[in-house]
Design a protein around this motif. Structure first.
Motif, PDB file in Angstrom:
ATOM      1  N   TYR A 286       4.020 -54.157  56.496  1.00 29.98           N
ATOM      2  CA  TYR A 286       2.681 -53.778  56.050  1.00 29.98           C
ATOM      3  C   TYR A 286       1.879 -55.028  55.694  1.00 29.98           C
ATOM      4  CZ  TYR A 286       4.834 -49.190  55.740  1.00 29.98           C
ATOM      5  OH  TYR A 286       5.493 -48.023  56.041  1.00 29.98           O
TER       6      TYR A 286
ATOM      7  N   PHE B 116       2.668 -48.951  44.237  1.00 27.28           N
ATOM      8  CA  PHE B 116       2.152 -48.230  45.400  1.00 27.28           C
ATOM      9  C   PHE B 116       3.062 -48.415  46.619  1.00 27.28           C
ATOM     10  CE2 PHE B 116      -0.249 -48.036  49.333  1.00 27.28           C
ATOM     11  CZ  PHE B 116      -0.920 -46.832  49.222  1.00 27.28           C
TER      12      PHE B 116
ATOM     13  N   LYS C  69      -0.271 -50.654  58.178  1.00 26.18           N
ATOM     14  CA  LYS C  69       1.040 -50.729  58.829  1.00 26.18           C
ATOM     15  C   LYS C  69       0.918 -51.569  60.094  1.00 26.18           C
ATOM     16  CE  LYS C  69       4.753 -47.820  60.665  1.00 26.18           C
ATOM     17  NZ  LYS C  69       5.201 -46.426  60.924  1.00 26.18           N
TER      18      LYS C  69
ATOM     19  N   LYS D   8       6.284 -46.384  46.666  1.00 28.46           N
ATOM     20  CA  LYS D   8       6.141 -44.939  46.804  1.00 28.46           C
ATOM     21  C   LYS D   8       5.549 -44.504  48.147  1.00 28.46           C
ATOM     22  CE  LYS D   8       5.457 -44.168  41.834  1.00 28.46           C
ATOM     23  NZ  LYS D   8       4.507 -43.711  40.779  1.00 28.46           N
ATOM     24  N   ASN D   9       4.911 -45.406  48.869  1.00 24.91           N
ATOM     25  CA  ASN D   9       4.144 -44.981  50.045  1.00 24.91           C
ATOM     26  C   ASN D   9       4.492 -45.711  51.343  1.00 24.91           C
ATOM     27  OD1 ASN D   9       1.842 -43.159  48.780  1.00 24.91           O
ATOM     28  ND2 ASN D   9       2.065 -44.938  47.449  1.00 24.91           N
ATOM     29  N   THR D  10       5.585 -46.454  51.339  1.00 24.40           N
ATOM     30  CA  THR D  10       5.970 -47.182  52.556  1.00 24.40           C
ATOM     31  C   THR D  10       7.417 -46.895  52.902  1.00 24.40           C
ATOM     32  OG1 THR D  10       6.545 -49.151  51.256  1.00 24.40           O
ATOM     33  CG2 THR D  10       4.312 -49.036  52.146  1.00 24.40           C
ATOM     34  N   ASN D  11       7.784 -47.219  54.133  1.00 26.23           N
ATOM     35  CA  ASN D  11       9.136 -46.959  54.630  1.00 26.23           C
ATOM     36  C   ASN D  11       9.891 -48.269  54.824  1.00 26.23           C
ATOM     37  OD1 ASN D  11       8.558 -44.154  54.886  1.00 26.23           O
ATOM     38  ND2 ASN D  11       7.540 -44.567  56.846  1.00 26.23           N
TER      39      ASN D  11
ATOM     40  N   VAL E 203      -2.537 -47.328  55.271  1.00 26.21           N
ATOM     41  CA  VAL E 203      -1.694 -46.567  54.344  1.00 26.21           C
ATOM     42  C   VAL E 203      -2.395 -46.372  53.004  1.00 26.21           C
ATOM     43  CG1 VAL E 203       0.561 -46.535  53.202  1.00 26.21           C
ATOM     44  CG2 VAL E 203       0.352 -47.461  55.503  1.00 26.21           C
ATOM     45  N   GLY E 204      -3.228 -47.342  52.624  1.00 27.66           N
ATOM     46  CA  GLY E 204      -3.950 -47.234  51.358  1.00 27.66           C
ATOM     47  C   GLY E 204      -5.083 -48.235  51.317  1.00 27.66           C
TER      48      GLY E 204
END
Length: 534
Positions: A238, A227, A274, A230-233, A215-216
């Motif tokens: 993770y 981070f 992930k 803003k970028n995970t569900n 993811v990053g």
């Protein structure tokens, strides 16, 4: 009620009934008997034939039934109703259930006749009853199946919920171990961090091989929370693996921060993966895990090709890296002490370390897992961590910690660091107290020197077991008393003529010595001033 002619004829005296002819019916054999009863009287011989018994003629009941058959065949409902109204209900029922039934059962009712209608009506009623019974049974069966399905769904939901809770707990354990590792290594050297980085690369590989989505990457520790938000569900898990270090920028100057030792300040960066369903352990991971986090469930061994869920693997991997961080801390402390050893002494120490038994190594791993928490709270300083542990519930494990670092290692490290701190304090004070040097020193350099002096004093107090804010007079007294024979410390403190009582009490308690009651007595209260005359 007046009976019409047909009923009057049917109700004629029974002595001379009119017998209605009935169709010939084939003789019906007697029902099969599995255990027939033997005759009670003598049995005639087979050769003799007994004379036929005289026929007494039809009984009155049968005669009446035979007389009513023609009328019932014409209009059964009309005549049965009239019989019931005339008060012959019992006779009518007796007729239908008795003799008439025998007669009517032997005659097929003409299609469309009243008897056919009666028969069909009875069949319809019976069919309706059976249909209700069948419907009730079907409803009960359906209800049972619905309840069974509901229970199965609830059980499945419960199992799913427990599995989700288990996975969440495993991820939390992994994150906690990672944070502990980073705090221990927060002030470490590049060599130390490079070894940690190599371990992180080894541990991350199985997740990447399993198709874990990256993811990053290169996300600084200070920016992780933003981070992730803003970028995970929500609902997904993770894993965080260190993938480097980045400079820490001072927001006031826009430049990289410098620590009290004059070294640039950095922070770890991470790649975010992930978590997938399963992870397969290869040789490198098996070796790493077996060294730092043995599998107690399998006799301490992780196997090549072993499969774990992504969450379980992350938890185990981060615990192993935490153990590696403590091991590196131990290695660093030992190397600091070895600097003052001769070649022969170094060889002896290395041989003792290499020849540790399996039992000692296992004990050291258990101690490492416990001591990591205290190391994290002190920024990786094992001396201060040991002091912190002495005041905790784990105080009885101090000996195990000293064994893990090596006999005498932490005591020597304490003395060595105290010497270094004292030298730093004296150097900074001299520089700041020199009018010429202080006047020509750039402002930022002067500020850094002042910060370094303040931090060194706090660290020295911590090493001495004092409060970091204790005044210099207390610190100097403790430095001197540490050199005094423990059996004479109490007398030395109490014999001072310049030390105030509160300082004596503080120092006695610092060394766990008894405090004389005289030192604790409060001064006599002063008399209140006499009132002045008005």
């Amino acid at each position: 009620m007046i009976l019409d002619p047909e009923l009057q004829a049917a109700a004629a005296p029974l002595e001379t009934p009119a017998v209605a002819p009935t169709p010939a019916v084939p003789t019906v054999a007697a029902p099969f008997q599995t255990n027939p009863v033997a005759p009670s009287g003598p049995v005639a011989s087979l050769g003799a034939v007994a004379p036929a018994a005289p026929n007494p003629g039809p009984s009155p009941r049968t005669a009446l039934a035979q007389a009513l058959v023609p009328a019932l065949q014409k209009n059964p409902l009309q005549y049965l109703g009239k019989v019931a109204v005339a008060g012959h209900i019992a006779a009518g029922l007796d007729l239908l259930l008795g003799g008439a039934t025998n007669a009517l059962s032997r005659v097929a009712a003409p299609e469309g006749s009243g008897m056919a209608v009666l028969s069909q009506t009875a069949q319809n009623i019976e069919a309706a009853k059976q249909a209700k019974i069948d419907a009730a049974q079907k409803a009960q069966q359906q209800q049972f199946e619905n309840n069974l399905k509901t229970n199965e769904d609830k059980r499945a939901q419960t199992e799913l919920g427990l599995e989700q809770q288990k996975n969440t707990l495993l991820m939390a354990q992994g994150h906690a171990a990672l944070i502990t590792s980073n705090r221990i290594a927060s002030q470490e050297t590049d060599e130390f961090n490079q070894k940690m980085q190599a371990g992180a690369n080894t541990l991350a590989k199985p997740m990447l091989d399993a198709g874990g989505e990256v993811v990053g990457h290169d996300i600084p520790d200070s920016q992780m929370a933003d981070f992730m938000s803003k970028n995970t569900n929500n609902g997904d898990h993770y894993a965080h693996f260190q993938d480097g270090r980045a400079p820490v920028i001072d927001p006031n100057t826009g430049k990289q921060k410098i620590d009290l030792d004059g070294m640039p300040v950095t922070e770890p960066t991470y790649q975010i993966i992930k978590v997938g369903p399963n992870v397969v352990i290869n040789q490198k991971q098996a070796d790493f895990l077996n060294q730092f986090e043995p599998n107690d469930a399998q006799g301490g061994k992780w196997q090549v090709g072993q499969t774990l869920s992504g969450q379980a693997y992350y938890s185990v991997a981060m615990k192993a890296q935490q153990q590696q961080t403590v091991a590196l801390n131990v290695e660093k402390a030992q190397s600091e002490i070895k600097k003052a050893l001769s070649g022969a002494q170094k060889n002896k120490a290395d041989a003792a370390l290499a020849n540790q038994s399996a039992a000692v190594k296992a004990q050291n791993l258990r101690t490492s897992s416990m001591f990591a928490t205290y190391l994290a709270q002190t920024g990786g300083d094992p001396v201060l961590a040991l002091d912190l542990m002495k005041r905790s519930k784990d105080a009885n494990s101090i000996g195990a910690v000293e064994q893990m670092y090596g006999p005498g290692t932490l005591a020597k490290l304490r003395a060595q660091n105290l010497t270094t701190l004292t030298e730093t304090i004296e150097s900074d004070q001299k520089q700041l107290n020199d009018p010429v040097a202080s006047a020509t020193m750039p402002a930022d350099e002067k500020a850094n020197t002042q910060d370094e002096l303040r931090a060194a004093k706090m660290a020295r107090n911590a090493y001495l077991g004092l409060h970091v804010g204790d005044p210099d007079q207390i610190t100097k007294s403790v430095l001197q008393l540490d050199e005094v024979d423990p059996a004479k410390r109490g007398a030395t403190i109490l014999g001072s003529t310049t030390m105030p009582n509160n300082a004596k009490i503080y120092l006695l308690r610092h060394y766990n010595l008894p405090v004389p009651p005289a030192l604790l007595s409060k001064p006599a209260a002063q008399p209140a001033p006499a009132p002045t005359a008005q």
